[in-house]
Scaffold this motif. Structure first.
Motif, PDB file in Angstrom:
ATOM      1  N   LEU A 168       0.833  -1.209   0.000  1.00 54.21           N
ATOM      2  CA  LEU A 168       0.000   0.000   0.000  1.00 54.21           C
ATOM      3  C   LEU A 168       0.868   1.259   0.000  1.00 54.21           C
ATOM      4  O   LEU A 168       0.542   2.250  -0.667  1.00 54.21           O
ATOM      5  CB  LEU A 168      -0.947   0.001   1.208  1.00 54.21           C
ATOM      6  CG  LEU A 168      -2.015  -1.088   1.223  1.00 54.21           C
ATOM      7  CD1 LEU A 168      -2.892  -0.964   2.464  1.00 54.21           C
ATOM      8  CD2 LEU A 168      -2.883  -1.047  -0.030  1.00 54.21           C
ATOM      9  N   ILE A 169       1.995   1.223   0.732  1.00 53.62           N
ATOM     10  CA  ILE A 169       2.881   2.394   0.729  1.00 53.62           C
ATOM     11  C   ILE A 169       3.507   2.561  -0.659  1.00 53.62           C
ATOM     12  O   ILE A 169       3.615   3.672  -1.174  1.00 53.62           O
ATOM     13  CB  ILE A 169       3.969   2.296   1.826  1.00 53.62           C
ATOM     14  CG1 ILE A 169       3.324   2.416   3.206  1.00 53.62           C
ATOM     15  CG2 ILE A 169       5.019   3.396   1.652  1.00 53.62           C
ATOM     16  CD1 ILE A 169       4.297   2.350   4.363  1.00 53.62           C
ATOM     17  N   ASN A 224       2.154   1.735  -3.514  1.00 52.30           N
ATOM     18  CA  ASN A 224       1.113   2.344  -4.355  1.00 52.30           C
ATOM     19  C   ASN A 224       0.947   3.833  -4.054  1.00 52.30           C
ATOM     20  O   ASN A 224       0.773   4.649  -4.968  1.00 52.30           O
ATOM     21  CB  ASN A 224      -0.238   1.643  -4.131  1.00 52.30           C
ATOM     22  CG  ASN A 224      -0.247   0.236  -4.695  1.00 52.30           C
ATOM     23  OD1 ASN A 224       0.615  -0.147  -5.482  1.00 52.30           O
ATOM     24  ND2 ASN A 224      -1.215  -0.564  -4.260  1.00 52.30           N
ATOM     25  N   VAL A 236       3.223   5.857  -2.870  1.00 51.53           N
ATOM     26  CA  VAL A 236       4.386   6.592  -3.370  1.00 51.53           C
ATOM     27  C   VAL A 236       4.266   6.824  -4.878  1.00 51.53           C
ATOM     28  O   VAL A 236       4.590   7.908  -5.377  1.00 51.53           O
ATOM     29  CB  VAL A 236       5.696   5.848  -3.019  1.00 51.53           C
ATOM     30  CG1 VAL A 236       6.874   6.443  -3.782  1.00 51.53           C
ATOM     31  CG2 VAL A 236       5.964   5.915  -1.524  1.00 51.53           C
ATOM     32  N   VAL A 237       3.739   5.829  -5.603  1.00 50.62           N
ATOM     33  CA  VAL A 237       3.559   6.003  -7.050  1.00 50.62           C
ATOM     34  C   VAL A 237       2.622   7.184  -7.321  1.00 50.62           C
ATOM     35  O   VAL A 237       2.882   8.027  -8.185  1.00 50.62           O
ATOM     36  CB  VAL A 237       3.007   4.704  -7.693  1.00 50.62           C
ATOM     37  CG1 VAL A 237       2.596   4.942  -9.141  1.00 50.62           C
ATOM     38  CG2 VAL A 237       4.054   3.597  -7.605  1.00 50.62           C
ATOM     39  N   LEU A 262       1.960   9.733  -5.239  1.00 47.67           N
ATOM     40  CA  LEU A 262       2.611  10.985  -4.830  1.00 47.67           C
ATOM     41  C   LEU A 262       3.629  11.410  -5.879  1.00 47.67           C
ATOM     42  O   LEU A 262       3.749  12.587  -6.211  1.00 47.67           O
ATOM     43  CB  LEU A 262       3.319  10.821  -3.481  1.00 47.67           C
ATOM     44  CG  LEU A 262       2.457  10.620  -2.242  1.00 47.67           C
ATOM     45  CD1 LEU A 262       3.335  10.617  -1.000  1.00 47.67           C
ATOM     46  CD2 LEU A 262       1.397  11.702  -2.111  1.00 47.67           C
ATOM     47  N   TRP A 263       4.377  10.441  -6.414  1.00 48.09           N
ATOM     48  CA  TRP A 263       5.407  10.737  -7.418  1.00 48.09           C
ATOM     49  C   TRP A 263       4.795  11.487  -8.596  1.00 48.09           C
ATOM     50  O   TRP A 263       5.332  12.479  -9.078  1.00 48.09           O
ATOM     51  CB  TRP A 263       6.059   9.428  -7.871  1.00 48.09           C
ATOM     52  CG  TRP A 263       6.981   9.588  -9.049  1.00 48.09           C
ATOM     53  CD1 TRP A 263       6.611   9.677 -10.362  1.00 48.09           C
ATOM     54  CD2 TRP A 263       8.407   9.685  -9.020  1.00 48.09           C
ATOM     55  NE1 TRP A 263       7.718   9.830 -11.149  1.00 48.09           N
ATOM     56  CE2 TRP A 263       8.838   9.836 -10.354  1.00 48.09           C
ATOM     57  CE3 TRP A 263       9.357   9.648  -7.994  1.00 48.09           C
ATOM     58  CZ2 TRP A 263      10.177   9.957 -10.685  1.00 48.09           C
ATOM     59  CZ3 TRP A 263      10.698   9.764  -8.336  1.00 48.09           C
ATOM     60  CH2 TRP A 263      11.098   9.926  -9.668  1.00 48.09           C
TER      61      TRP A 263
END
Lengths: 187, 180
Positions: B122-123, B125, B127-128, B130-131
């Protein structure tokens, strides 16, 4: 007056612990030594419980310490003490940001901050991966990887990213399902 | 009144669903606050997290205050924060009264080992997402890589990274580099 003391002790913790929940730990150890409200051993137990119950760890710790010290009113007062500095400071920062929203330099600062913030979240994620998917105490080789965990992670990844109906599900569904898998397969 | 109640309930929901501390809250916030309510964008969430890293207190509380304030002013900030901490108060006081060594139970440890695996994904996903909202050009990629490496391999405080990244942003854009 125990309630007033509790409030101020946690107000101090909330004011000086920078960088999230676990940053409160040194302050709580110090509190244990100075006040004698609870022992460091109790604190270790409270941390374990705070990590295995829902909610932010720092808030859980404050509630638990407050409850141990002075019952339910203690729990409420310690938690309110912890969050008061954050709320006040963030309200001030938010007002400041609103005032400078169109400032060129503030916008440029955020242009640099956003990738940094994303990187810090990614680093925290890598920390969880190292705890979970590999066995860092093993030498590199087949034993180094925690295969059941990797298999579960692969399934969750596919279901949350590429399978259309499950991709839309709430993240909590995957969290609860993974808890069940953990219990059944004795992770 | 209606929106204040919504703020309280939504953040109480986020509090209940946050297992395993700080960053595990991010995917839940994205779903509840960004996608379901539209109270903030992914971009704003990264801003709040960056500010939360270098202001006192718990990041979850800081984020709740920010979003509440944005929706309903000072009162909204307070109400959202109280919503966030409410489940902790109920759950911890209930558990602390019943079992002192809840976390030593074997099945609880197995359940959390399973949850941690899920939280990794989940983190990732999160981060993707947020990126996509945070990194717009090669300079963004450079800042991301530098902060990631420094966080992983040095004991420096996040405050240092936040200040350096803000400074880098100002320098890059003042010198005419980077996209806004």
């Amino acid at each position: 007056m125990i309630y007033l003391q509790l409030f101020f002790e946690f107000l101090k913790t909330g004011l000086f612990a920078v960088g999230g929940g676990l940053a409160t730990l040194p302050f709580l150890n110090d509190m244990a030594d100075r006040t004698g409200w609870f022992t460091r051993a109790q604190l270790a137990d409270m941390l374990a419980v705070s990590e295995s119950t829902p909610g932010p760890i720092g808030v859980n710790m404050a509630t638990y310490v407050g409850f141990t010290t002075a019952g339910i009113p203690g729990a409420v007062i310690a938690t309110l003490g912890l969050i008061t500095p954050s709320v006040v400071i963030i309200l001030i920062v938010a007002a400041f940001l609103r005032a400078f929203r169109n400032n060129k330099y503030v916008n440029s600062a955020f242009y640099g901050l956003r990738p940094a913030s994303t990187a810090m979240v990614a680093a925290a994620g890598i920390g969880v991966v190292l705890l979970t998917l590999v066995r860092t105490e093993q030498p590199f080789g087949l034993e180094f990887f925690n295969w059941p965990a990797i298999a579960l992670a692969a399934v969750v990844l596919v279901l949350t990213r590429w399978v259309k109906p499950t991709r839309e599900l709430h993240p909590i569904v995957f969290i609860l399902a993974s808890a069940v898998v953990g219990v059944v397969l004795r992770f | 009144m209606g929106e204040l109640l919504q703020l309280f309930l939504t953040f109480a929901k986020v509090g209940v669903m946050t297992f395993g501390g700080g960053m595990a809250m991010l995917p839940i916030l994205q779903r509840e606050v960004v996608e379901n309510r539209g109270w903030a964008t992914d971009e704003e969430l990264t801003d709040y997290f960056a500010i939360g890293q270098c202001t006192p207190g718990i990041i979850a509380v800081n984020t709740a205050t920010f979003i509440g304030q944005k929706q309903k002013g000072v009162l909204g900030g307070v109400v959202a924060t109280l919503g966030m901490v409410f489940p902790s108060l109920v759950i911890i006081t209930a558990l602390a009264g019943l079992i002192t060594n809840f976390s030593h139970l074997e099945w609880v440890q197995h359940a959390f080992a399973g949850i941690r695996v899920c939280v990794c994904v989940l983190i990732f996903n999160a981060v993707v997402k947020l990126w996509k909202s945070a990194v717009h050009d090669v300079w963004g990629g450079v800042i991301f890589a530098a902060v990631l490496a420094l966080t992983l391999f040095t004991p420096l405080s996040p405050i240092v990274f936040v200040l350096l990244a803000a400074l880098a942003g100002i320098l890059i854009q003042t010198l005419g580099g980077g996209r806004t």
